[in-house]
Design a protein around this motif. Structure first.
Motif, PDB file in Angstrom:
ATOM      1  N   VAL A 170      39.575  42.935  36.000  1.00  0.00           N
ATOM      2  CA  VAL A 170      39.503  41.755  36.865  1.00  0.00           C
ATOM      3  C   VAL A 170      39.531  40.489  36.005  1.00  0.00           C
ATOM      4  N   ALA A 171      38.774  40.498  34.912  1.00  0.00           N
ATOM      5  CA  ALA A 171      38.775  39.354  33.999  1.00  0.00           C
ATOM      6  C   ALA A 171      40.166  39.131  33.424  1.00  0.00           C
ATOM      7  N   SER A 175      42.356  35.747  33.937  1.00  0.00           N
ATOM      8  CA  SER A 175      42.790  34.996  32.749  1.00  0.00           C
ATOM      9  C   SER A 175      44.310  34.936  32.669  1.00  0.00           C
ATOM     10  N   SER A 176      44.988  35.983  33.133  1.00  0.00           N
ATOM     11  CA  SER A 176      46.452  36.001  33.113  1.00  0.00           C
ATOM     12  C   SER A 176      47.046  35.056  34.154  1.00  0.00           C
ATOM     13  N   VAL A 177      46.369  34.914  35.301  1.00  0.00           N
ATOM     14  CA  VAL A 177      46.804  33.937  36.300  1.00  0.00           C
ATOM     15  C   VAL A 177      46.714  32.528  35.718  1.00  0.00           C
ATOM     16  N   ILE A 178      45.593  32.227  35.083  1.00  0.00           N
ATOM     17  CA  ILE A 178      45.412  30.899  34.473  1.00  0.00           C
ATOM     18  C   ILE A 178      46.440  30.685  33.367  1.00  0.00           C
ATOM     19  N   LEU A 198      55.129  36.012  33.399  1.00  0.00           N
ATOM     20  CA  LEU A 198      54.084  35.487  32.524  1.00  0.00           C
ATOM     21  C   LEU A 198      52.745  36.155  32.822  1.00  0.00           C
ATOM     22  N   TRP A 199      52.475  36.415  34.113  1.00  0.00           N
ATOM     23  CA  TRP A 199      51.235  37.113  34.468  1.00  0.00           C
ATOM     24  C   TRP A 199      51.232  38.530  33.879  1.00  0.00           C
ATOM     25  N   LEU A 200      52.357  39.235  34.024  1.00  0.00           N
ATOM     26  CA  LEU A 200      52.450  40.578  33.459  1.00  0.00           C
ATOM     27  C   LEU A 200      52.331  40.547  31.938  1.00  0.00           C
TER      28      LEU A 200
END
Length: 284
Positions: A170-171, A175-178, A198-200
């Protein structure tokens, strides 16, 4: 007076929630950079909302990235932590992991571009290969700087802090969304199609940290390799697309992360890292 201010800040950082700590860090980081950026923007004659030219972006990016470790060091000092708590330990193991991650990144992109060449989706501009040696040192240095700082901030500080309240996955997702959304600051038109990729990529780098036993070396090397390889291909104009495959395959605006080929490359690399962690290290 100064001691009282320091003690107040320490109490604030140590007692604050994860969300408050994260927001405070980013506000402090940007707040320290803005005065410098204003002076640089005036010097290079750039006024928002004008589009940034490539030669204008670098002078603005360098101080932003150089400030990040200094601001993070302040937070570390106030919270009685260390860079090791965020995965950065400078030793021989770090260099080995960095080299391993860099090699994996280069190989994964080489396989992706080789596959596209074989399928006839693009062709190699052989006459431009001679341009690579002259640009190699500068692009490599920038790639190592960008990769190192972004990994320290996103897979180091941000991921570790978020794990105080959330599981690693979840973290990692948060962090990947940000990480993905903050790329919109520089190039919105070209970045929007890359947001899923970029999220992946962020999640792949989370797995790289897990595979490295909590260290940042492998994620740093992998990130730097992706930046270096793609920047080299773009700058030297090594690849010309034939149009036989749609942009949804090769990447909109010639950005691999905005196409299926780049996504498959990231997923494949992530799978290798996952298997690495599953067979050699316990997953948190």
């Amino acid at each position: 007076m100064l001691i009282n201010i320091v003690n107040t800040l320490r109490a604030f950082i140590q007692d604050a929630s994860v969300l408050v700590v994260v927001i405070t860090f980013f506000i402090t980081w940007i707040g320290c950079w803005l005065p410098i950026a204003t002076v640089i923007a005036m010097t290079i004659n750039w006024r928002p909302p004008q589009s940034l030219q490539p030669e204008q972006k670098l002078p603005l990016l360098v101080p932003l990235y150089l400030l990040a470790p200094l601001v993070l060091w302040g937070f570390i000092w106030l919270s009685h932590k260390s860079f090791a708590d965020y995965g950065l330990v400078v030793n021989a193991s770090l260099l080995g992991s960095l080299a391993l991650g860099f090699g994996l990144g280069v190989i994964s992109l080489a396989i992706m571009f080789t596959g596209q060449l074989w399928l006839g989706w693009c062709y190699l501009e052989k006459s431009n290969i001679k341009l690579i040696p002259s640009m190699l040192p500068s692009i490599l240095l920038i790639a190592l700087l960008v990769g190192g700082i972004e990994e320290l901030v996103f897979r180091g500080f941000l991921l570790t802090e978020l794990q105080r309240d959330y599981s690693v996955w979840v973290a990692g997702a948060i962090s990947s969304v940000i990480f993905a959304l903050l790329h919109l600051v520089w190039e919105q038109k070209e970045t929007k199609p890359q947001i899923p990729g970029l999220w992946l990529m962020g999640m792949m780098l989370v797995v790289a940290r897990i595979a490295d036993g909590g260290g940042l070396g492998m994620a740093w090397g992998l990130h730097a390799a992706l930046v270096w390889a793609i920047a080299t291909v773009d700058t030297a104009q090594l690849i010309t697309y034939t149009g036989k495959a749609g942009e949804w395959w090769t990447g909109k605006n010639k950005k691999p992360l905005a196409g299926a080929a780049g996504i498959i490359c990231v997923l494949g690399t992530g799978l290798i890292l996952w298997l690495w962690s599953a067979y050699s290290l316990p997953i948190p």
